[in-house]
Design an enzyme around this catalytic site. Structure first.
Site, PDB file in Angstrom:
ATOM      1  N   ARG A   9       0.857  -1.178   0.000  1.00  0.00           N
ATOM      2  CA  ARG A   9       0.000   0.000   0.000  1.00  0.00           C
ATOM      3  C   ARG A   9       0.897   1.233   0.000  1.00  0.00           C
ATOM      4  O   ARG A   9       1.927   1.267   0.709  1.00  0.00           O
ATOM      5  CB  ARG A   9      -0.907   0.033   1.244  1.00  0.00           C
ATOM      6  CG  ARG A   9      -2.094  -0.912   1.198  1.00  0.00           C
ATOM      7  CD  ARG A   9      -3.143  -0.508   0.161  1.00  0.00           C
ATOM      8  NE  ARG A   9      -4.303  -1.392   0.165  1.00  0.00           N
ATOM      9  CZ  ARG A   9      -4.407  -2.497  -0.595  1.00  0.00           C
ATOM     10  NH1 ARG A   9      -3.425  -2.862  -1.400  1.00  0.00           N
ATOM     11  NH2 ARG A   9      -5.508  -3.233  -0.543  1.00  0.00           N
ATOM     12  N   GLU A  66      -4.055   7.493  -4.574  1.00  0.00           N
ATOM     13  CA  GLU A  66      -4.236   6.935  -5.914  1.00  0.00           C
ATOM     14  C   GLU A  66      -5.470   7.578  -6.521  1.00  0.00           C
ATOM     15  O   GLU A  66      -6.487   7.656  -5.822  1.00  0.00           O
ATOM     16  CB  GLU A  66      -4.422   5.421  -5.851  1.00  0.00           C
ATOM     17  CG  GLU A  66      -3.142   4.710  -5.442  1.00  0.00           C
ATOM     18  CD  GLU A  66      -3.288   3.201  -5.302  1.00  0.00           C
ATOM     19  OE1 GLU A  66      -4.356   2.661  -5.631  1.00  0.00           O
ATOM     20  OE2 GLU A  66      -2.336   2.572  -4.854  1.00  0.00           O
ATOM     21  N   HIS A  97      -1.473   0.211  -9.641  1.00  0.00           N
ATOM     22  CA  HIS A  97      -2.076  -0.773  -8.730  1.00  0.00           C
ATOM     23  C   HIS A  97      -2.645  -1.976  -9.497  1.00  0.00           C
ATOM     24  O   HIS A  97      -3.862  -2.247  -9.457  1.00  0.00           O
ATOM     25  CB  HIS A  97      -3.168  -0.094  -7.881  1.00  0.00           C
ATOM     26  CG  HIS A  97      -3.385  -0.796  -6.558  1.00  0.00           C
ATOM     27  ND1 HIS A  97      -3.697  -0.147  -5.383  1.00  0.00           N
ATOM     28  CD2 HIS A  97      -3.353  -2.112  -6.233  1.00  0.00           C
ATOM     29  CE1 HIS A  97      -3.847  -1.026  -4.398  1.00  0.00           C
ATOM     30  NE2 HIS A  97      -3.643  -2.221  -4.893  1.00  0.00           N
TER      31      HIS A  97
HETATM   32  C1  GLV Z   1      -4.867  -5.226  -3.794  1.00  0.00           C
HETATM   33  O1  GLV Z   1      -4.119  -4.338  -3.501  1.00  0.00           O
HETATM   34  C2  GLV Z   1      -5.512  -6.044  -2.833  1.00  0.00           C
HETATM   35  O2  GLV Z   1      -5.491  -5.723  -1.632  1.00  0.00           O
HETATM   36  O3  GLV Z   1      -6.097  -7.057  -3.243  1.00  0.00           O
END
Ligand code: GLV
Ligand code: GLV
Length: 327
Positions: free
Chosen positions: A240, A269, A288
């Protein structure tokens, strides 16, 4: 009998939604951008279930609102649920579903790809060629770092961290890992050695983040931590964004106190369009997508729906982030 209402904050795999629509009445946000908070808030009082994404902020206000009406379950297409006030859901006895396990290898593959790409300057080189710049072959042109035989430092040693350690075996890397709470059972993983965070930062050639975002991991890679890393080292983040101080990272990359970074996650983001990191060549930023293989995303969606159907049928969620509500 009226069908239960499922609020869905993004459209996905139409055949799965069609199947769900046989037993549920769906309210789906169909745009590419996430729905505004007020769209969720406006529809939540009618919802029996919520399917959400990590881009939605599901705060205590929404959970209290849902709980005061018909909300029985929140199910997210992600393993991380730091965008959801899970504590508040637990207080209201609302189960929170997520998708652990299924995305482990896919995410580790991508973290590995970022590590290789940053080490060998893959993106920087490809962008030059796409701009019609073909630097003539030269002994020092676009030289990067080796990965094979180097030291990989893993921060967080859950499923994904362990999947990274397995990949590292094939590259004959030395693997160090740190997690806030030492787990004796991990000692049996022979190619990985538990160290303090400081030792990991000082000794690793690659530092890769695989922790969950929590109060203790937020901002854990700041100025002081970056200063401990070797000038030749590379930071990879597929966890994250909020675990990293991105201004401190910019300074470290600009001043070459570390060599490069590769980030699949950011805070916030999307990355703000004038962010200074975007001006640097020694950083790779992707939007991401670490778990984004078609097969894995499909399976994540299947698990999300299984969670919804279980709750609507009065059963415990098969993939629950707050199983303590069933105790
Ligand atoms: C992606 O970042 C997730 O947490 O699945
Ligand atoms: C996520 O699935 C992890 O435990 O690393």
């Amino acid at each position: 009998m009226t069908k239960p209402v499922v609020l869905v904050t993004r459209s996905f795999f139409p055949e799965l939604l069609q199947q769900l629509a046989e037993t549920c009445s769906l309210v789906v946000w169909t745009e590419e951008n996430p729905p505004p908070y007020d769209w969720i808030k406006g529809h939540l009082p009618q919802a029996d279930a919520l399917i959400c994404m990590l881009t939605d902020k599901i705060d205590p206000e929404l959970i209290t609102l849902g709980s005061a009406n018909h909300l029985k379950v929140i199910s997210q297409i992600a393993v991380g649920v730091d965008n959801i006030a899970v504590g508040s859901a637990t207080d209201h006895k609302i189960p929170v579903g997520h998708t652990p396990g299924v995305l482990t290898e896919t995410t580790a593959d991508f973290a590995w790809a970022l590590m290789m790409a940053a080490a060998r300057r893959v993106v920087e080189s490809a962008v030059e060629v796409s701009h019609n710049i073909w630097r003539p072959w030269g002994p020092e042109v676009l030289c990067g770092a080796d990965v094979y035989g180097k030291t990989l430092g893993l921060i967080g040693f859950g499923r994904i961290g362990k999947a990274m350690a397995r990949r590292a075996e094939g590259f004959e890397m030395k693997v160090l890992y740190y997690e806030p709470r030492y787990k004796p059972e991990n000692a049996s993983i022979s190619n990985a050695q538990y160290v303090s965070l400081d030792d990991l930062l000082c000794e690793s050639d690659f530092v890769s983040l695989h922790a969950y975002l929590s109060d203790s991991s937020r901002g854990m890679i700041g100025k002081a931590q970056l200063a401990m890393m070797k000038p030749s080292s590379i930071l990879i983040n597929t966890g994250r964004g909020a675990m990293v101080d991105h201004i401190a990272l910019y300074d470290a990359l600009k001043n070459r106190t570390i060599a490069a970074a590769a980030l699949d996650v950011f805070d916030p983001e999307p990355i703000p369009e004038n962010h200074p990191l975007l001006s640097l060549h020694n950083v790779i930023i992707t939007p991401h997508i670490a778990s984004a293989s078609t097969a894995t995303r499909h399976q994540m969606a299947v698990m999300t729906i299984e969670n919804i159907l279980a709750a609507l049928n009065g059963k415990p969620l098969p993939y629950c982030a707050n199983p303590e509500i069933y105790k």
